[in-house]
Scaffold this motif. Structure first.
Motif, short mmCIF file in Angstrom:
data_model
loop_
_atom_site.label_atom_id
_atom_site.label_comp_id
_atom_site.label_asym_id
_atom_site.label_seq_id
_atom_site.Cartn_x
_atom_site.Cartn_y
_atom_site.Cartn_z
N ALA A 1 78.91 -46.87 27.01
CA ALA A 1 77.70 -47.63 27.37
C ALA A 1 76.52 -47.18 26.52
O ALA A 1 75.75 -48.01 26.01
CB ALA A 1 77.39 -47.46 28.85
N ARG A 2 76.38 -45.89 26.33
CA ARG A 2 75.28 -45.38 25.50
C ARG A 2 75.45 -45.79 24.04
O ARG A 2 74.47 -46.11 23.37
CB ARG A 2 75.20 -43.87 25.62
CG ARG A 2 74.60 -43.42 26.93
CD ARG A 2 74.40 -41.93 26.99
NE ARG A 2 73.71 -41.56 28.20
CZ ARG A 2 74.00 -40.51 28.94
NH1 ARG A 2 74.99 -39.71 28.57
NH2 ARG A 2 73.32 -40.26 30.03
N ALA A 3 76.68 -45.80 23.55
CA ALA A 3 76.93 -46.23 22.17
C ALA A 3 76.56 -47.70 21.99
O ALA A 3 75.96 -48.08 20.98
CB ALA A 3 78.39 -45.98 21.79
N ARG A 4 76.91 -48.51 22.97
CA ARG A 4 76.57 -49.94 22.89
C ARG A 4 75.05 -50.13 22.93
O ARG A 4 74.49 -50.92 22.16
CB ARG A 4 77.24 -50.70 24.02
CG ARG A 4 77.02 -52.17 23.91
CD ARG A 4 77.85 -52.94 24.89
NE ARG A 4 77.56 -54.35 24.69
CZ ARG A 4 78.32 -55.31 25.08
NH1 ARG A 4 79.45 -55.04 25.68
NH2 ARG A 4 77.98 -56.55 24.89
N LEU A 5 74.39 -49.43 23.81
CA LEU A 5 72.93 -49.50 23.89
C LEU A 5 72.31 -49.05 22.58
O LEU A 5 71.38 -49.69 22.06
CB LEU A 5 72.42 -48.66 25.06
CG LEU A 5 70.91 -48.65 25.26
CD1 LEU A 5 70.38 -50.06 25.49
CD2 LEU A 5 70.55 -47.74 26.43
N ASN A 6 72.82 -47.98 22.00
CA ASN A 6 72.31 -47.49 20.73
C ASN A 6 72.52 -48.52 19.63
O ASN A 6 71.63 -48.75 18.80
CB ASN A 6 72.99 -46.16 20.36
CG ASN A 6 72.38 -45.54 19.13
OD1 ASN A 6 71.16 -45.45 19.01
ND2 ASN A 6 73.22 -45.13 18.19
#
Length: 109
Positions: A21-26
């Motif tokens: 999720a954090r990678a997608r947000l980034n």
């Protein structure tokens, strides 16, 4: 822990899930054009959830008249003709199975 999201299937929480999720947000933060394209497709999908089936021309007309979609186009995709941009979004939604297209009729999948 079990997670019940606002959409999609229920899943079990893990550090890997949070990392994804954090990678997608980034990714979206680094590429606002990708985020804008995704947002446009989500809005089109919600319209199709509401209507279930439209003639291709009706959906293209609705999209071209929807202020927020016009703003997204103007800010991120102004080098493309709006009709071509909309058709590309629809083709992506068809390719992923979110919509179907048959005889100039778009249907929710």
């Amino acid at each position: 822990k079990t997670v019940v999201p606002g959409h999609g299937p229920i899943f079990s929480y893990s550090a890997e899930v949070l990392d994804r999720a954090r990678a997608r947000l980034n990714h979206f933060t680094l590429r606002p054009d990708k985020h804008a394209r995704h947002a446009a497709k989500v809005l089109i999908k919600f319209k199709m959830l509401e209507r279930q089936q439209l003639l291709l021309k009706e959906l293209i007309d609705w999209t071209a008249e929807t202020d927020y979609l016009v703003q997204i186009h103007h800010k991120f995709f102004a080098t493309e003709q709006i009709a071509n941009w909309i058709e590309a979004l629809l083709n992506e939604l068809v390719a992923t199975g979110a919509l179907t297209l048959k005889d100039n009729r778009i249907s929710n999948a």
